[in-house]
Design an enzyme around this catalytic site. Structure first.
Site, PDB file in Angstrom:
ATOM      1  N   LEU A   1      -5.995  11.493   7.793  1.00 54.91           N
ATOM      2  CA  LEU A   1      -4.446  12.000   7.238  1.00 54.91           C
ATOM      3  C   LEU A   1      -3.405  12.159   8.224  1.00 54.91           C
ATOM      4  O   LEU A   1      -2.185  11.709   8.329  1.00 54.91           O
ATOM      5  CB  LEU A   1      -4.555  13.171   6.614  1.00 54.91           C
ATOM      6  CG  LEU A   1      -5.745  13.500   5.367  1.00 54.91           C
ATOM      7  CD1 LEU A   1      -5.588  14.694   4.754  1.00 54.91           C
ATOM      8  CD2 LEU A   1      -5.686  12.242   4.430  1.00 54.91           C
TER       9      LEU A   1
ATOM     10  N   GLY B   1      -0.508   4.619   0.057  1.00 55.37           N
ATOM     11  CA  GLY B   1      -1.139   5.889   0.364  1.00 55.37           C
ATOM     12  C   GLY B   1      -0.597   6.672   1.169  1.00 55.37           C
ATOM     13  O   GLY B   1       0.778   6.514   1.281  1.00 55.37           O
ATOM     14  N   LEU B   2      -1.044   7.507   1.928  1.00 50.41           N
ATOM     15  CA  LEU B   2      -0.100   8.460   3.051  1.00 50.41           C
ATOM     16  C   LEU B   2       0.526   7.519   3.722  1.00 50.41           C
ATOM     17  O   LEU B   2       1.762   7.952   4.279  1.00 50.41           O
ATOM     18  CB  LEU B   2      -1.207   9.513   3.590  1.00 50.41           C
ATOM     19  CG  LEU B   2      -1.762  10.461   2.739  1.00 50.41           C
ATOM     20  CD1 LEU B   2      -2.702  11.517   3.591  1.00 50.41           C
ATOM     21  CD2 LEU B   2      -0.556  11.416   2.247  1.00 50.41           C
ATOM     22  N   ALA B   3      -0.045   6.586   4.632  1.00 48.36           N
ATOM     23  CA  ALA B   3       0.505   5.650   5.385  1.00 48.36           C
ATOM     24  C   ALA B   3       1.741   4.937   4.935  1.00 48.36           C
ATOM     25  O   ALA B   3       2.988   5.045   5.147  1.00 48.36           O
ATOM     26  CB  ALA B   3      -0.215   4.815   6.293  1.00 48.36           C
ATOM     27  N   GLY B   4       1.446   4.116   3.739  1.00 51.51           N
ATOM     28  CA  GLY B   4       2.424   3.310   3.049  1.00 51.51           C
ATOM     29  C   GLY B   4       3.644   4.031   2.433  1.00 51.51           C
ATOM     30  O   GLY B   4       4.663   3.832   2.427  1.00 51.51           O
TER      31      GLY B   4
ATOM     32  N   HIS C   1     -20.353   9.145   7.127  1.00 52.53           N
ATOM     33  CA  HIS C   1     -20.163  10.496   7.309  1.00 52.53           C
ATOM     34  C   HIS C   1     -21.241  11.351   6.658  1.00 52.53           C
ATOM     35  O   HIS C   1     -22.074  10.738   6.010  1.00 52.53           O
ATOM     36  CB  HIS C   1     -19.125  10.548   5.876  1.00 52.53           C
ATOM     37  CG  HIS C   1     -18.419  11.786   5.798  1.00 52.53           C
ATOM     38  ND1 HIS C   1     -18.863  12.979   5.788  1.00 52.53           N
ATOM     39  CD2 HIS C   1     -17.166  12.209   6.091  1.00 52.53           C
ATOM     40  CE1 HIS C   1     -17.920  13.857   5.792  1.00 52.53           C
ATOM     41  NE2 HIS C   1     -16.930  13.678   6.110  1.00 52.53           N
TER      42      HIS C   1
ATOM     43  N   SER D   1     -16.837  17.392   1.461  1.00 59.65           N
ATOM     44  CA  SER D   1     -15.967  17.563   2.646  1.00 59.65           C
ATOM     45  C   SER D   1     -16.623  17.969   3.743  1.00 59.65           C
ATOM     46  O   SER D   1     -17.353  18.891   3.656  1.00 59.65           O
ATOM     47  CB  SER D   1     -14.747  18.586   2.300  1.00 59.65           C
ATOM     48  OG  SER D   1     -14.101  18.974   3.360  1.00 59.65           O
TER      49      SER D   1
ATOM     50  N   GLY E   1       0.913  -1.206   0.143  1.00 60.16           N
ATOM     51  CA  GLY E   1      -0.111  -0.104   0.057  1.00 60.16           C
ATOM     52  C   GLY E   1       0.956   1.425  -0.077  1.00 60.16           C
ATOM     53  O   GLY E   1       1.744   1.316   0.805  1.00 60.16           O
TER      54      GLY E   1
ATOM     55  N   ARG F   1     -19.138  13.524  13.692  1.00 56.49           N
ATOM     56  CA  ARG F   1     -19.590  12.994  12.546  1.00 56.49           C
ATOM     57  C   ARG F   1     -20.793  12.049  12.720  1.00 56.49           C
ATOM     58  O   ARG F   1     -21.956  11.963  12.155  1.00 56.49           O
ATOM     59  CB  ARG F   1     -18.767  12.387  11.519  1.00 56.49           C
ATOM     60  CG  ARG F   1     -17.874  13.202  10.774  1.00 56.49           C
ATOM     61  CD  ARG F   1     -16.711  12.546  10.244  1.00 56.49           C
ATOM     62  NE  ARG F   1     -15.877  13.487   9.258  1.00 56.49           N
ATOM     63  CZ  ARG F   1     -14.937  13.106   8.584  1.00 56.49           C
ATOM     64  NH1 ARG F   1     -14.508  12.049   8.696  1.00 56.49           N
ATOM     65  NH2 ARG F   1     -14.004  14.025   7.840  1.00 56.49           N
TER      66      ARG F   1
END
Length: 670
Positions: A469, A42-45, A266, A284, A40, A337
């Site tokens: 994020l 994305g932001l983490a990976g 959401h 958003s 992965g 939320r």
């Protein structure tokens, strides 16, 4: 098995510092002899791969997209939280920690959350250094806005493209290491199994999605950063490719799964318009800073709106019910939320929905546009400005803040949100549940780590907006690079991990047998046929409203659907080519297993928390339906799945949480 969270001793505020001071390290000269697989990007990976390679490790990074830039992190719009207190409004590390724990209904691991709050400020500095174009105020300082569930402004943003800009920052850091040869990038590859040798994760089996080739890859440690499983509902805000396969495969090889039934609903999604849809679109949460949520006070007006006999602008101000402002005056439209979602569903269930399906409420910017317009008229010394001029001035400000979001809405709905209120309705978004990890972010399998949305640790029963994020980048940039070294310090004498071993043979055979089954099975129904049926069961019986009878029915129905899937699924094409239907077949097979475990976990939780209301757990009526009484027990369910059998019973795992400074009675945002 006993689960050890490995939380350091001592006060919360000192745990991470003391831990880093005493952790085992890998000598820089030894890092070049150690291999790490990151699944992965994305932001983490992506951030983890870049940072680990920067430290000197040899990294293999796997993405099922054609580029890390297409990871689903790109879809995040509103912003990223950090306790910088740039606004001087009272924010602090402790307040971010407190808001996160409280917003998660006190069901997150406090030590992990406090660490997340601590490193949040470092994330912003890192991203600014990378060139991420955060919004700035008139004086050039980084700007902030508010998100749900908090009373401060701590969300940094780049218009409505925050996820995209942060991902480009991580991608640039990855590219630097790819150019240096420290990251070997495998685009269009999907991990289909993890390989364990002597109880340790030692590699993966992956399929080249273009050629169909099955590949073996070895490493001293494996990191899963493959995101969440919201697509178990079929209709969700996730990209269609987002899936649970990597996390589910490691679960079936011994990594425990925690809180599978905690999904985030959401509140600001574009409503469903028909059965033909394959996904939903998120608007958003940042829009709730200026948008006011309402439905008509009179049900006759709602019926007229549903039948398109009336426009929202025809309804006078005194006949509008701004129900979030009325119920929660302290937070107004910026309640968490889960609260906003339950409240919107309650109004729609009561018949006050405003679109043809009755499943929508309004998000109205008219008041904000007028307010901004009046301020601009004063700034520009325009006396006796007309209403039209004021509206034009205000619209320009709103467009500057949210313009791309408004444009996206207009393209999808074919209605100008500057002139008519947006229509929104709750939808499945994020999954707080995931693979169980300890304080080091290691799963219950040695050498196997899980970061970002794929793990369970930070968000409890509900994630605060703009914290996804934050967690992804915190794990990748500032947590995993420390904690993984403690494990790898014992691996410097191991040497290269071979792939020509019985363990790799067995894992590859299992993957190949499964692929061959799908290709050779002469069934009647497409993969999507089963995915849609699963999604309907999940939403109707495991969604926002749940009850014992419905959850038991869901388990029975999912089991029957899974059995039919294995008999009657049809996958066209061959295995030795690019075959999206084959990819989907494997992912839906995993969703069918996860869905049953999901329902079992929900059944064992006789409580209402997060985005989920357990109907028989409390006696409620009318508008109180959305505010179920919380259970004061704090725990995580850890579910085990027998690899070749039926789902095992969920194991009730009680973690020792420290609530010295938090009063448990403060459970409601009323």
């Amino acid at each position: 098995m006993a689960l050890d969270s490995k939380i350091p001793h001592g006060p919360l505020k000192d745990k991470w510092t003391d831990y880093k001071n005493h952790i085992n390290l890998v000598n820089p000269a030894n890092k070049r002899h150690i291999d790490i697989i990151v699944v992965g990007t994305g932001l983490a990976g992506g951030s983890a791969a870049a940072t680990l390679a920067e430290l000197g490790y040899n990294v293999k990074a796997f993405a099922y997209q054609d580029s890390p830039r297409r990871a689903h992190s790109i879809a995040a719009q509103g912003g990223i939280n950090a306790a910088k207190n740039y606004q001087g409004d009272g924010d602090s590390t402790y307040r971010l920690f407190y808001d996160t724990v409280k917003g998660g209904d006190y069901r997150s691991r406090e030590a992990n959350v406090y660490r997340l709050a601590e490193v949040s400020a470092n994330i912003i500095d890192q991203c600014v250094a990378q060139g991420v174009p955060f919004a700035r105020d008139y004086g050039g300082l980084l700007d902030n806005r508010s998100f749900g569930g908090v009373l401060v402004s701590r969300t940094f943003y780049a218009k409505g493209q925050t996820g995209q800009q942060l991902l480009l920052g991580a991608y640039s850091a990855m590219n630097r290491q790819i150019a240096r040869g420290k990251i070997e990038m495998f685009n269009r590859h999907e991990m289909l199994d993890v390989v364990k040798v002597d109880g340790k994760a030692r590699g993966i089996i992956a399929r080249n999605l273009i050629t169909g080739e099955i590949e073996r890859h070895s490493a001293h440690a494996v990191v899963i950063a493959s995101g969440g499983y919201g697509n178990v509902y079929f209709l969700s805000t996730n990209a269609m490719g987002s899936n649970a396969t990597a996390a589910w495969k490691i679960h079936k090889k011994g990594a425990h799964f925690a809180n599978p039934c905690y999904t985030q609903i959401h509140p600001t999604c574009i409503p469903r318009s028909g059965d033909y849809q394959s996904k939903l679109t998120l608007m958003s949460e940042s829009l709730r800073n200026d948008g006011r949520i309402w439905v008509p006070k009179n049900i006759e007006d709602s019926k007229a709106l549903q039948q398109r006999k009336m426009k929202p602008t025809d309804i006078a101000e005194e006949n509008r019910d701004y129900f979030l402002e009325r119920r929660y005056p302290a937070f107004g439209n910026l309640v968490p939320r889960d609260v906003a979602s339950r409240a919107a569903k309650e109004r729609c269930d009561a018949g006050y929905g405003v679109n043809a399906t009755g499943e929508a409420v309004y998000l109205d910017f008219a008041t904000a546009i007028t307010r901004y317009g009046k301020v601009q008229a004063k700034i520009q010394n325009i006396e006796n400005a007309s209403d039209a001029k004021i509206y034009a001035l205000g619209q320009a400000i709103v467009e500057e803040k949210y313009g791309n979001l408004f444009q996206m809405y207009e393209k999808i709905v074919d209605e100008d949100p500057y002139k008519m209120p947006m229509m929104i309705y709750p939808a499945t978004h994020y999954t707080m549940g995931g693979i169980w990890v300890d304080y080091n972010l290691m799963t219950s399998v040695d050498g196997l780590y899980c970061i970002g949305e794929a793990n369970f640790s930070e968000h409890g029963a509900n994630r605060l907006g703009a914290s996804a994020l934050m967690q992804g980048l915190a794990d990748g940039y500032f947590v995993l690079p420390y904690t993984i070294g403690d494990y790898l310090s014992n691996e410097i004498r191991t040497g290269k991990i071979p792939t020509n071993t019985p363990e790799f043979d067995e894992a590859e055979k299992e993957v190949s047998d499964r692929i061959n089954f799908f290709i050779n099975n002469k069934g009647e129904h497409s993969v999507d046929y089963y995915h849609k049926k699963l999604g309907k069961i999940m939403w109707d019986k495991c969604g926002m409203s749940r009850n014992e009878q419905g959850l038991k029915e869901a388990m029975t129905e999912i089991k029957a659907l899974r059995e039919d899937f294995w008999k009657n699924v049809k996958v066209p094409g061959s295995a030795g080519e690019m075959n999206p239907e084959l990819e989907k077949a494997g992912r839906v097979a995993d969703f069918l297993e996860l869905g049953e475990l999901f329902a079992k976990d929900a059944l064992n939780r006789n409580e209402s928390c997060g985005g989920h209301f357990r109907e028989e757990s409390v006696e409620l009526d009318g508008e109180q339906k959305g505010e179920a009484k919380r259970n004061d027990t704090d725990y995580a369910y850890v579910a085990a799945w027998e690899y070749k059998g039926e789902p095992a019973d969920a194991v009730l795992h009680k973690e020792i949480l420290e609530f010295k400074d938090i009063e448990l009675k403060q459970r409601s945002y009323k």
